[in-house]
Design a protein around this motif. Structure first.
Motif, PDB file in Angstrom:
ATOM      1  N   MET A  87       0.759  -1.404   0.026  1.00 57.39           N
ATOM      2  CA  MET A  87       0.020   0.165  -0.099  1.00 57.39           C
ATOM      3  C   MET A  87       0.664   1.354   0.015  1.00 57.39           C
ATOM      4  N   GLN A  88       2.117   1.348   0.307  1.00 54.64           N
ATOM      5  CA  GLN A  88       2.877   2.296   0.443  1.00 54.64           C
ATOM      6  C   GLN A  88       3.180   3.043  -1.188  1.00 54.64           C
ATOM      7  N   SER A  89       3.054   2.207  -2.116  1.00 53.65           N
ATOM      8  CA  SER A  89       3.391   2.835  -3.251  1.00 53.65           C
ATOM      9  C   SER A  89       2.105   3.272  -3.642  1.00 53.65           C
ATOM     10  N   TYR A  90       0.656   3.101  -3.232  1.00 49.63           N
ATOM     11  CA  TYR A  90      -0.395   3.724  -3.399  1.00 49.63           C
ATOM     12  C   TYR A  90      -0.915   5.048  -2.386  1.00 49.63           C
ATOM     13  N   GLY A  91       0.263   5.089  -1.823  1.00 52.27           N
ATOM     14  CA  GLY A  91       0.052   6.659  -0.893  1.00 52.27           C
ATOM     15  C   GLY A  91      -0.586   6.348   0.340  1.00 52.27           C
ATOM     16  N   TYR A  92      -0.381   5.116   0.805  1.00 50.63           N
ATOM     17  CA  TYR A  92      -1.091   4.573   2.107  1.00 50.63           C
ATOM     18  C   TYR A  92      -0.004   4.167   3.072  1.00 50.63           C
ATOM     19  N   ASP A  93      -0.101   4.427   4.310  1.00 49.66           N
ATOM     20  CA  ASP A  93       1.022   4.099   5.292  1.00 49.66           C
ATOM     21  C   ASP A  93       0.259   3.227   6.187  1.00 49.66           C
ATOM     22  N   ILE A  94       0.601   1.936   6.658  1.00 48.39           N
ATOM     23  CA  ILE A  94      -0.026   1.065   7.528  1.00 48.39           C
ATOM     24  C   ILE A  94       0.541   1.394   8.930  1.00 48.39           C
ATOM     25  N   ILE A  95      -0.279   1.722   9.887  1.00 51.17           N
ATOM     26  CA  ILE A  95       0.214   2.306  11.267  1.00 51.17           C
ATOM     27  C   ILE A  95       0.402   1.081  11.827  1.00 51.17           C
ATOM     28  N   LYS A  96      -0.715   0.036  11.969  1.00 48.04           N
ATOM     29  CA  LYS A  96      -0.808  -0.985  12.871  1.00 48.04           C
ATOM     30  C   LYS A  96      -1.788  -1.924  12.349  1.00 48.04           C
ATOM     31  N   ALA A  97      -1.433  -3.174  12.540  1.00 47.29           N
ATOM     32  CA  ALA A  97      -2.286  -4.251  12.298  1.00 47.29           C
ATOM     33  C   ALA A  97      -2.599  -5.238  13.623  1.00 47.29           C
ATOM     34  N   LEU A  98      -3.980  -5.393  13.865  1.00 50.61           N
ATOM     35  CA  LEU A  98      -4.046  -5.949  15.340  1.00 50.61           C
ATOM     36  C   LEU A  98      -5.087  -6.838  14.912  1.00 50.61           C
TER      37      LEU A  98
END
Length: 310
Positions: free
Chosen positions: A147-158
């Motif tokens: 997703m980083q290449s699409y402009g989204y940063d993944i903060i956390k997965a729970l």
């Protein structure tokens, strides 16, 4: 005047249409004639009316997407997992987040399904609960890279919920209850063992003290009998007569003790004074015969080898 008023009114409309505001933690994507032009951050901005327009206002705050997944474990137990993904639009890539993905939630959901259904079937049910953080880390790593290449940063997965089938939960509860009952039985058995050992020790100590008491009692009785015999001898009574008198006296004392308790079920046989005297005579005769046999056996031994008779 009418035309002048119309011109002023249209001028005001154009003036107001030239300005727009962007809220805090929001980015506005401005298009010029349908083509991407610029990204505006929070504040007051100017655009060319009817040529520039705000195509989208992107939320820059951290957002959360909850994904429900049905999958199975290595031991063929079906479970339902809830994975919460926290993501955020990268400020420097607002245009990519808008133009490259039409529906980012669906994209994130697809990646979560793919990772979870690849990782969970490698684990048994108990390991899923223990290693749920490993599953969450795998989800975040896969999403971050994609997703980083699409402009989204993944903060956390729970992994916020793991829900097995109802029958499986009932079976787990029964196993847990059985294990607790087993532990309780072991503790109860250990406590019973401690009680039995304590009672046995107390009984042994009681028997020991009782034996010591009986030994002391008999010792004192013997001393008393010895003194009684001496006193009777000093009074001119022979030892045999003194012994007979003492036996008869103890016989009557015994009968008196038995009769003092109206609930006693003890029967003393024989119970006449003559029987006590006969028992004493038999005892004296037996002791005398035993002593005589010992003296005879000592004198009948052959002389040792090498000795000479004179």
């Amino acid at each position: 005047m009418t035309y002048f008023g119309i011109i002023i009114f249209l001028g005001l409309i154009v003036l107001f249409a030239s300005f727009f505001t962007v809220k805090q933690a929001t980015a506005a994507i401005v298009e010029r004639l349908g083509k991407f032009h610029v990204v505006r951050q929070s504040g007051l901005h100017l655009k060319i009316p009817f040529i520039d327009q705000v195509a989208k206002r992107m939320n820059l705050r951290i957002q959360q997407l909850d994904v429900i997944i049905d999958t199975k474990t290595l031991d063929n137990v079906f479970i339902r997992m809830k994975v919460s993904v926290q993501y955020q639009v990268i400020t420097a890539q607002v245009a990519d987040s808008f133009y490259r993905l039409e529906n980012p939630e669906n994209q994130i959901t697809s990646y979560v399904f793919d990772v979870v259904r690849a990782e969970v079937p490698k684990l048994k049910l108990d390991d899923v609960f223990v290693r749920k953080d490993d599953v969450a880390i795998a989800v975040k790593g896969e999403l971050q890279e994609a997703m980083q290449s699409y402009g989204y940063d993944i903060i956390k997965a729970l992994v916020t919920d793991i829900d097995p089938d109802e029958q499986v939960k009932h079976a787990m509860n029964r196993i847990n209850a059985a294990e607790r009952e087993k532990t309780a039985a072991e503790y109860e058995s250990e406590a019973q063992k401690i009680r039995i050992v304590a009672v046995a020790k107390a009984e042994a100590e009681s028997k020991k003290l009782q034996g010591m008491g009986i030994a002391d009692q008999r010792r004192e009785i013997a001393k008393g009998l010895e003194e009684s015999v001496k006193m009777l001898n000093e009074a001119g009574i022979s030892s045999q007569e003194a012994s007979a008198l003492i036996v008869v006296t103890q016989h009557y004392d015994t009968l008196h003790s038995i009769g003092a308790n109206n609930r006693s079920n003890l029967v003393l046989l024989p119970n006449s004074p003559s029987a006590a005297s006969s028992m004493l005579n038999d005892l004296v005769v037996s002791m005398a015969a035993t002593q005589k046999m010992e003296e005879t056996s000592k004198g009948s031994f052959p002389p040792p080898p090498g000795s000479h008779s004179h």
